[in-house]
Structure formats: C-alpha cells, structure tokens
Design an enzyme around this catalytic site. Sequence first.
Site: not given
Length: 863
Positions: A464, A740
């Site tokens: 990502e 996260e």
Amino acid sequence: MLPPQPSPVSFEHLPDGLGIGVASPRLTWTLPAGTGRQVSYELELERRGGIRRTGRVDSAEQVLVPWPGDPLTSRERVTVRVRVWTSDAAGPSEWSTPRDVEAGLLDAADWQAVPVGADWDEDPEGERRPARVRKDFRLDRPVARARLYVTAHGLYEVEINGRRVGDEALAPGWTVYPHRLRYRTHDVTAHLTEGANTIGAWLGDGWYRGKYGFDGGTRNIYGTDQSLIAQLEVEYDDGTTHVVATDRTWKAAPGPILTSGLYEGETFDARLHDPTWATPPAAGTGDWTPVRTGARDAGTLVAPLGPPVRCTEEVTPVTVTRTGDGRHLLDFGQNLVGRLRVTVDGPAGTTLTLRHAEVLEDGELATRPLREAYSVDTLILSGGGPLTWEPRFTLHGFRYAEISGWPAELTAGQVTARVYHTDMRRTGWFECSDPLVNRLHENVVWSMRGNFVDLPTDCPQRDERLGWTGDIQVFAPTASFLYDCAGLLDSWLTDVGIEQLPDGTIPWYVPVIPGEPMWTPIHPGAAWGDVATLTPWTLFQRYGDLELLRRHYPMAKAWVELVERLAGPTRLWDTGVQLGDWLDPAAPPDDPAAGRTDRYLVATAYFAHSARHLALAAAELRFDADSERYAALAAEVADAFRRRYVLPSARLTSDSATAYAIALAFDLLTPEQRGPAADRLAEIVLADGARISTGFVGTPLICDALTDNGHLDVAYRLLLQTECPSWLYTVTMGATTIWERWDSLRPDGTLNPGGMTSFNHYALGAVADWLHRVVGGISATAPGHRRLSFRPRPGGGISWACVRHDTPYGTAALSWELTATGMTADITVPEGCTATVELPGCAPLALGPGDHALDTAELGAAA
C-alpha cells in the site's frame, strides 16, 4: 555595544538555497537571545559582483519576508545577509553570517537533457532487470564551478568518476509525474577533473513503472521506460562553459541489480559488478550499447519544496539468534523503515536472503500483514573478499529480519539497519513523569518518521504505502509540531490539487493509482476530502505562511462547494460513500467502516467544520465576500446538524463517543447543549472503563472534547488506560510505533485476522498534539507562534512535564513540576514573540521574550 547577530537567513521552507525553484524566495531569520523585539531590519544582497542594500526597513517581520530585489534568473547565485534593530539596543546588530541562494533551472528552455535508458526488448508486464547508463567526456581546462541538474523516470543514483553524487535515497521521490517531476541540483565541482571524466547512473523502477498498489499491484502506472534526465553544466576558470546532457551519445548496459521493487525487495549479484564502471576510460561488465531516447515536457520539471529522503540513523540489532536450520533472526528493538547493510565474505555464488517483518508469530517472522509486499532482499557474493552492501531502490518496514545463507557465524556488528525518511528538521519534544506516556510519544515520532517518506503515507511495510488524505488530515497538527514538514506537505498538497477532480472531489489518496473495486472510481468522502481545507489551515497556523494558504485556497473552495451541492438545501451530507469513524474498535475486522457512529453525522459535521475554516482562510486572505458567505454556510450546516442529529435532551442520535467528541470539538452545539453532551461523553467513556471506543475520526478529538468541557480527569483516565483498546495497551504489548488497529496484536499474542493489520500507522497517534498542548502546555495563538499560550493542565498523577518546540521565531519551551505548594514552571518565549501564561489557580500573566521562572505560590501571594 552592538547586539549579537541574527541567524543566517533561510529561504522558503528549504534546508539550503542550492537549486531553488522560486525566483523571489522569501527570507526568514531568528533573533539572538536577549535582544527583545525587532523594530527594523536591513537586507544586503551581493549579486553579479555588486552589493545592494535595502536600507533600514521599519518592520517587525522576520518570517517569510518578501524578496527585496529583482527576481533570480536561472543559475544565478546571490549572497544574503541581514541585520536588525531591536527594542533593547540603540543601534543595529552585526550582520548575520552570509548565506547563499542559487536558482535552479527556472525556465523550460534551460533544459537540453532528454530521457535516456536501455534500448533492449523488455516484457512490460514482468520483472525487468534495471539498467545503468553512462557517458565519457573530457574537460579541457580547470573547473571553476559545476552543477548537476538531475531527475529520472523511475529512481536514480548518480556517480561521477566513481564517486557518488549526493546522499538522498529514492530520488526523485513520488509526485504526480505527468504534471510535476522533481529535479535536484548538486554542486559537483569537486567530483570533476581536467581531462577524462565519466558520469553514470544506476536506475530503478520505483513508483514510475514498478508494481505498486493493491491486490498484486499495477505495473507501468506512469510509463514503461526507465530513464535518466541529467544536465551537467561546467564553468571553466576562464568563464566559458561546457554542458554534458543526457542524449543519444550515452550508453546503457544491464547492471548487477537483477530485480528491484519497492514492495518486492532487491536482488544484487556482486559477480556482475565492476566498481570502476563509472570511471574513465570506458569500463564495466557487459556490453555498453546505445541508449533509447525519450521525451519529457521540460515545463513539468520542478525544483523540490523540501528536503530529500536520506538515511538519518543507524540501528544495530539488540539480539542475534541462530535457528536450528542455520538461519539468523535479528531483533533491532525498534520498528523502523529502512534497509539492512551487511558486511560479509564468502565463496563466489554464496546467496544471502534477507527477509523482513514488523512482528514475530510463534517465533517466526509474521509476514501475513505484508500481503504481497514480499520484502526480500538477495545478495549473491562474488568471492572477491569482504563486501559491504545494502539495497538501493527499496525500503522495508520492520523490526525483525531473518538472514539465510550467511557463510559463517553472524555477529551484531556485521548487520546494521539504516533508517530512511524525508530528512526533516526535528522541531518538537515532549517528556513527562510517566514512562509509558513517554514511550507512547516516542512511538508517535517513529511512526511519523517511517511514514514521511517523500509524502505522508499510511503505512510503510505492506503493499500500500499511499498518501491517504484522511490520515494526514487528522495528524497534521502533531506532525507540524514534531518536525518542520512545511515543504513536504506543501508539495504534497500541490499534488492533491492536481488530482482533485473537476467537480471538486478530493481522492482518498494522492498520488492516485488504480484501486478497484473500493477506491476506484473515486468518491467524495468526509474527513478524507477535508484535507483540502483543514491541512492548509493547520500549516498556516504553525508556520505563518499566508502564501501557502493562498496557493491551496482554490482547492479548498472547490471542495466545500462540492459538498454544498451534494448536501443541497437541507445542508445535510447524508448520501454517498462514507468511511465514517474508520477503524472504530467495535467495527468487525473485515469492515472497518462499520463503526458505532452514523457516518452521515460525521459527514455533516465535517461539512460545517470545513466551511468554517474556509471562511477563516478567506478572512486571512482578505476575500471578504467569500469569508461572509462561507461563515454563513457553516452556521446553516451547524443548525441543520442540530436539527437532525441532536435530541431535545442534548443527546445525539448516535450515542457514541465519536459523535459527542465531534459535535463538541467542532462547536456544533448550542451553549445549553454543550454541558449535557459533554457529561454524556464522559459517561460513555467511564461506562466502558475508560477504554478507547473511537476510530480515525473520533480519536484525535476526544481528549480535547473532554478537556475543554469540564472533564479533564476523564481525558487523563482515557490516556492512561492500559487495557485493550487503549493507547498504552499497545505500549504494554511492546509496541515501538503506533498501530493501525487498537488490537493489531491481541492480548493472547495473536495477530488481528483482518487484512489491514499494520504495526506502523501514525493516525491514531494524533493524541500527541493533545500531549503537547494540554499535558505539556504549549500552543500557538497567532500564526507562526508569534503569540503563544503556556497553559499546562496536569492530571492523572503526572507530576512533571517538559515540552519544547522550535517555532519559526525560535525555541519555545515549558517545564513544569508539581510541588507541595502548587507548581513551578520554567518558560522560554522566543525573541520577537509574546505569550500568555496561565498556571493552575493563577490569573493569566503576559510575558515577553526570554526565560521566566514562575512559582504558583508566589504568583498567588502576589495576586
């Protein structure tokens, strides 16, 4: 006696003035300690052999002061000095130490270079072996000055006569390449010699044509070529010039890098490397063949607005463990972003495999969270003796590394983790009496470092690593305290404006790459799109840069007007794709948007907040009609919010912590509603044992919502909670960066099963801004920190705290400690600034520049 000299001037938001892309760069300086307030200044410009002075200018401005002379022309070098008159001195100061600014290539017509790369057949959909390109040339006379202007389609490292040029990594970085490709200027005078010379460059795929993005990634996002664009300009001692630019006379050959990718890692065969490949005469393994030339619109080549990516630290392993099958497992004690440098000797053909991961699972590297970012580097030895090597064109996010194939016993001194990120200047520090909170703050710093790699990314390890707009929107206040990131974020916001759709939609991430099926086509989304209004405002407040606010105003205005159209006459944004309170801990692992808070409540709240900030920006820019219009719009949206989402009891239709936090923090409630809403927020927090129940939207707001509405004690309970989910839970589980998910690592030691499980994600670390302002006690009350507030609000058993911030005007600092009679505080107000201090139990006190030692017992007695 003359007052001491001011600091050397700086230019724009750059660490130095070489190769600047602004023809009229603004100037900044700081005043020496003890000089009081500047009342006048004088600038001196030495250019083209002449000296021009402005004369005394009656002004207190010292930050981003307008350029005082004619605009720079391409390549022009000017030496700048400043002296000041201050309120505490009769005459001017001494002149500052001279500082040079030199323009880059400011006009497209200045470029002769064209892209050059390998001219052999390649499979555009497969892994391609990177090329090297080179050029031999002669210099007939002694060199007085030489500059290299360089960039690439892909990534590059340049050598001249066997010596590397510069020390940046992953150059030229990632921008929206069709519109903006950065070039960098290097002083290479010392690299050259009279007679034979050679310039050569390593090339890599990088973001330009490498495989990048979700679900296996997309290749060739910007093109299929891998090309260098370089222009070496040499000035001889007699004033004549010689230019060596990339053209069809260059040669190319495969290099010893067999494969390279940002996600995949790099394979290097030392048997194929001749260290003299970029030295005269023509040398190197393989056949050097003519290059293929390409085309580039020179009008898209731009100078950097901030510093490059560099190695900023080296970390040695804290443990090296040999496994039963001969592998070595290394723990560096810190989750970081970078790559390994190894020093090794072994027989020819010996193959070393370096694998990376953030955490261990059952004693082995936990690679599942990396998804398809394999993060494997491979080194094949030449047998020619000890070799020191690290990859060139890749980065990994890791704390642990596994090395297979090491030819003997591995010792800690043979492997180093080199930390890479944009080489921003550190500007903010915090420490307090609670060691867990200190570790939390360090985790925020490390997560910022790992994710500010040329642009603000979400995560640095998996497939990502994108510039998510929502993440930086909530984190920008923290980021701009910890580091001078004005140039980096200004550059990235420029790309946000370029990628903004014609209807005003802001993409989820910038630069935009394919993201089917969830992220492509692009939809407007609250909190993410609001980066257009809120982040330029944050940077204006922190750095005092009105022109930055002006440049990004059209983007902000287009965003708010889009949301106004979407909301329609109801002023409620209650349609479309919304991520809501992303990663609310109650959301299921496979559906992070399914939190407790109505996502349209969040969207409408952000609509009001952005409209209000657009009005504030318009007022600063003297767009009076716009300011009135958007202030009225914000009031209408706030009224619609109350009608739709606030019950008569002052409870919200979404009875969640995020709903109350956003309503309070964004000032969407009436004075009568605020108290009951704040009380309900505190009830919700306490009913859940002061564990976190907020996601990306609510987490940056909740402590302020509690603090500013009579529940400081509850905010501290939330901060200091150690049960999952909480900030300190991650610390007790050994985290060295921000995760996260609140439970990326679960209490039983297993990994969260979701497909998004990063252990380095700064968004939830936005609480550090509250640590700086509330626990530490420093906040800005005027753009650029020209006025400051020192207001520590202790609680939670924390008995002392120290906070320091290097503002554009100089260092502001506050150290406080609780005593038997109250609090003592040592305060530093930067020269040229004023401040208000408000210590517990004492009336506000005005302070001027300098150091101040205060004691609440004495202040109370004086009152």
